[in-house]
Design a protein around this motif. Structure first.
Motif, PDB file in Angstrom:
ATOM      1  N   LEU A  92      32.807   7.241  18.270  1.00  0.00           N
ATOM      2  CA  LEU A  92      32.267   7.701  16.984  1.00  0.00           C
ATOM      3  C   LEU A  92      31.447   8.962  17.209  1.00  0.00           C
ATOM      4  CD1 LEU A  92      31.205   4.247  15.518  1.00  0.00           C
ATOM      5  CD2 LEU A  92      33.377   5.434  15.293  1.00  0.00           C
ATOM      6  N   THR A  93      32.126  10.100  17.315  1.00  0.00           N
ATOM      7  CA  THR A  93      31.453  11.317  17.750  1.00  0.00           C
ATOM      8  C   THR A  93      31.283  12.359  16.661  1.00  0.00           C
ATOM      9  OG1 THR A  93      33.565  12.232  18.480  1.00  0.00           O
ATOM     10  CG2 THR A  93      32.272  11.030  20.118  1.00  0.00           C
ATOM     11  N   GLN A  94      31.910  12.189  15.520  1.00  0.00           N
ATOM     12  CA  GLN A  94      31.825  13.204  14.485  1.00  0.00           C
ATOM     13  C   GLN A  94      30.781  12.839  13.432  1.00  0.00           C
ATOM     14  OE1 GLN A  94      33.459  16.113  14.870  1.00  0.00           O
ATOM     15  NE2 GLN A  94      34.031  15.177  16.822  1.00  0.00           N
ATOM     16  N   LEU A  95      30.098  13.853  12.944  1.00  0.00           N
ATOM     17  CA  LEU A  95      28.988  13.651  12.022  1.00  0.00           C
ATOM     18  C   LEU A  95      29.394  12.840  10.795  1.00  0.00           C
ATOM     19  CD1 LEU A  95      25.989  14.515  11.628  1.00  0.00           C
ATOM     20  CD2 LEU A  95      26.829  16.446  10.310  1.00  0.00           C
ATOM     21  N   GLN A  96      30.593  13.074  10.269  1.00  0.00           N
ATOM     22  CA  GLN A  96      31.011  12.444   9.022  1.00  0.00           C
ATOM     23  C   GLN A  96      32.073  11.359   9.211  1.00  0.00           C
ATOM     24  OE1 GLN A  96      31.897  16.356   7.168  1.00  0.00           O
ATOM     25  NE2 GLN A  96      30.596  15.649   5.509  1.00  0.00           N
TER      26      GLN A  96
ATOM     27  N   HIS B 139      23.295  12.419  15.005  1.00  0.00           N
ATOM     28  CA  HIS B 139      23.059  12.209  13.587  1.00  0.00           C
ATOM     29  C   HIS B 139      24.291  11.612  12.910  1.00  0.00           C
ATOM     30  CE1 HIS B 139      20.142  15.339  14.680  1.00  0.00           C
ATOM     31  NE2 HIS B 139      19.411  14.881  13.687  1.00  0.00           N
ATOM     32  N   THR B 140      24.048  10.854  11.859  1.00  0.00           N
ATOM     33  CA  THR B 140      25.128  10.298  11.045  1.00  0.00           C
ATOM     34  C   THR B 140      24.897  10.697   9.600  1.00  0.00           C
ATOM     35  OG1 THR B 140      25.361   8.391  12.526  1.00  0.00           O
ATOM     36  CG2 THR B 140      26.302   8.181  10.315  1.00  0.00           C
ATOM     37  N   LEU B 141      25.903  11.276   8.990  1.00  0.00           N
ATOM     38  CA  LEU B 141      25.821  11.681   7.589  1.00  0.00           C
ATOM     39  C   LEU B 141      26.452  10.598   6.724  1.00  0.00           C
ATOM     40  CD1 LEU B 141      25.257  13.651   5.293  1.00  0.00           C
ATOM     41  CD2 LEU B 141      27.428  14.802   5.850  1.00  0.00           C
TER      42      LEU B 141
ATOM     43  N   SER C  93      15.391   7.326  12.120  1.00  0.00           N
ATOM     44  CA  SER C  93      14.979   8.411  11.237  1.00  0.00           C
ATOM     45  C   SER C  93      15.845   8.428   9.988  1.00  0.00           C
ATOM     46  CB  SER C  93      15.114   9.761  11.949  1.00  0.00           C
ATOM     47  OG  SER C  93      14.393   9.757  13.176  1.00  0.00           O
ATOM     48  N   ILE C  94      15.231   8.645   8.836  1.00  0.00           N
ATOM     49  CA  ILE C  94      15.932   8.688   7.557  1.00  0.00           C
ATOM     50  C   ILE C  94      15.618  10.016   6.886  1.00  0.00           C
ATOM     51  CG2 ILE C  94      16.251   7.592   5.307  1.00  0.00           C
ATOM     52  CD1 ILE C  94      15.149   5.005   6.558  1.00  0.00           C
ATOM     53  N   GLY C  95      16.651  10.770   6.558  1.00  0.00           N
ATOM     54  CA  GLY C  95      16.454  12.059   5.919  1.00  0.00           C
ATOM     55  C   GLY C  95      16.217  11.941   4.424  1.00  0.00           C
ATOM     56  N   THR C  96      15.981  13.067   3.804  1.00  0.00           N
ATOM     57  CA  THR C  96      15.815  13.122   2.354  1.00  0.00           C
ATOM     58  C   THR C  96      17.195  13.202   1.704  1.00  0.00           C
ATOM     59  OG1 THR C  96      13.712  14.269   2.599  1.00  0.00           O
ATOM     60  CG2 THR C  96      14.791  14.414   0.456  1.00  0.00           C
ATOM     61  N   ALA C  97      17.416  12.381   0.677  1.00  0.00           N
ATOM     62  CA  ALA C  97      18.728  12.329   0.034  1.00  0.00           C
ATOM     63  C   ALA C  97      19.075  13.656  -0.619  1.00  0.00           C
ATOM     64  CB  ALA C  97      18.768  11.206  -0.999  1.00  0.00           C
TER      65      ALA C  97
ATOM     66  N   VAL D  34      20.892  10.094   8.932  1.00  0.00           N
ATOM     67  CA  VAL D  34      20.099   9.093   9.642  1.00  0.00           C
ATOM     68  C   VAL D  34      20.375   9.214  11.139  1.00  0.00           C
ATOM     69  CG1 VAL D  34      19.902   7.434   7.741  1.00  0.00           C
ATOM     70  CG2 VAL D  34      21.882   7.347   9.259  1.00  0.00           C
ATOM     71  N   SER D  35      19.416   8.749  11.947  1.00  0.00           N
ATOM     72  CA  SER D  35      19.548   8.810  13.403  1.00  0.00           C
ATOM     73  C   SER D  35      18.867   7.616  14.044  1.00  0.00           C
ATOM     74  CB  SER D  35      18.913  10.092  13.959  1.00  0.00           C
ATOM     75  OG  SER D  35      19.519  11.242  13.433  1.00  0.00           O
ATOM     76  N   HIS D  36      19.390   7.209  15.200  1.00  0.00           N
ATOM     77  CA  HIS D  36      18.811   6.145  16.021  1.00  0.00           C
ATOM     78  C   HIS D  36      18.649   6.717  17.423  1.00  0.00           C
ATOM     79  CE1 HIS D  36      19.335   1.752  17.716  1.00  0.00           C
ATOM     80  NE2 HIS D  36      18.370   2.426  18.317  1.00  0.00           N
ATOM     81  N   ILE D  37      17.402   7.020  17.806  1.00  0.00           N
ATOM     82  CA  ILE D  37      17.104   7.681  19.078  1.00  0.00           C
ATOM     83  C   ILE D  37      16.382   6.708  20.002  1.00  0.00           C
ATOM     84  CG2 ILE D  37      16.075   9.679  20.199  1.00  0.00           C
ATOM     85  CD1 ILE D  37      18.201  10.401  18.122  1.00  0.00           C
TER      86      ILE D  37
END
Length: 224
Positions: free
Chosen positions: A30-34, A106-108, A129-133, A141-144
């Protein structure tokens, strides 16, 4: 089994109060952002219950009861398992290092297309981490994970937040922001995070628990 996924979609907070939830993910491809989607299968066999909280008057009196333990396990990418009562397609947020390249880190999540559930693997010191919609409801979102898998210090927290950031951020969930013996800030406690999209809006929830004591402590809603 159908009621488990139905409840998750309809009322994620109640779902996380009723079940001790484990997410077994892999994400080698699962390597692509989208394109971070995967099938997960619901499993319940041979899983010991957790002692958990109650709500309402019983909760105010500190009464507890056993909560069933369930697991969502990621299926291989080439799995032909049909979607149904015990198999769901979800967005999967893979754990990454703070040095991982951006698209892997990151995951979009779309606000309109694709699955309406998002999973990530168990948090045991990591930062979520959760971004602004966006206007269309999508968000990053991200899991680091901490450096070398150790419990982070102040500098590590900042590095993980920096790695998880991409544009304006709405929320960071980490040990530094959650002090207390029954919170994620206690090193012995772990967290399961699940997101659900309803009406084009993603909301994330964290379930806090301890594997050694088999105790469920709390459920927190992470973003507005």
């Amino acid at each position: 089994m159908a009621t488990v996924l139905d409840e998750l979609r309809a009322d994620p907070e109640a779902f996380l109060r009723h079940y001790a939830v484990a997410i077994a993910g892999r994400a080698p491809d699962l390597t692509q952002l989208q394109e971070k989607r995967a099938k997960f299968q619901l499993r319940t066999e041979g899983r010991a219950a957790f002692r958990g909280f109650q709500t309402g008057i019983a909760g105010l009196r500190s009464k507890q009861k056993d909560r069933p333990s369930i697991q969502f396990a990621q299926l291989p990418a080439n799995s032909n398992a049909a979607l149904g009562p015990d198999v769901a397609e979800v967005w999967y947020v893979p754990m990454a290092e703070d040095t991982t390249r951006m698209a892997n880190r990151h995951t979009l999540l779309s606000g309109t297309e694709g699955p309406d559930i998002a999973f990530t693997s168990q948090l045991s010191g990591c930062t979520f981490s959760i971004g602004t919609a966006s206007q269309g409801g999508g968000l990053i979102v991200s899991h680091i994970r901490p450096p070398q898998g150790r419990q982070p210090d102040a500098a590590d927290y900042q590095a993980m937040r920096d790695a998880g950031s991409l544009g304006p951020m709405a929320h960071f969930f980490d040990r530094e922001s959650r002090p207390g013996q029954t919170s994620y800030g206690e090193p012995g406690n772990l967290a399961t995070i699940i997101g659900v999209r309803r009406g084009g809006t993603w909301r994330f929830y964290a379930q806090i628990y301890n594997l050694v004591d088999r105790r469920l402590y709390k459920v927190e809603r992470l973003n507005a």
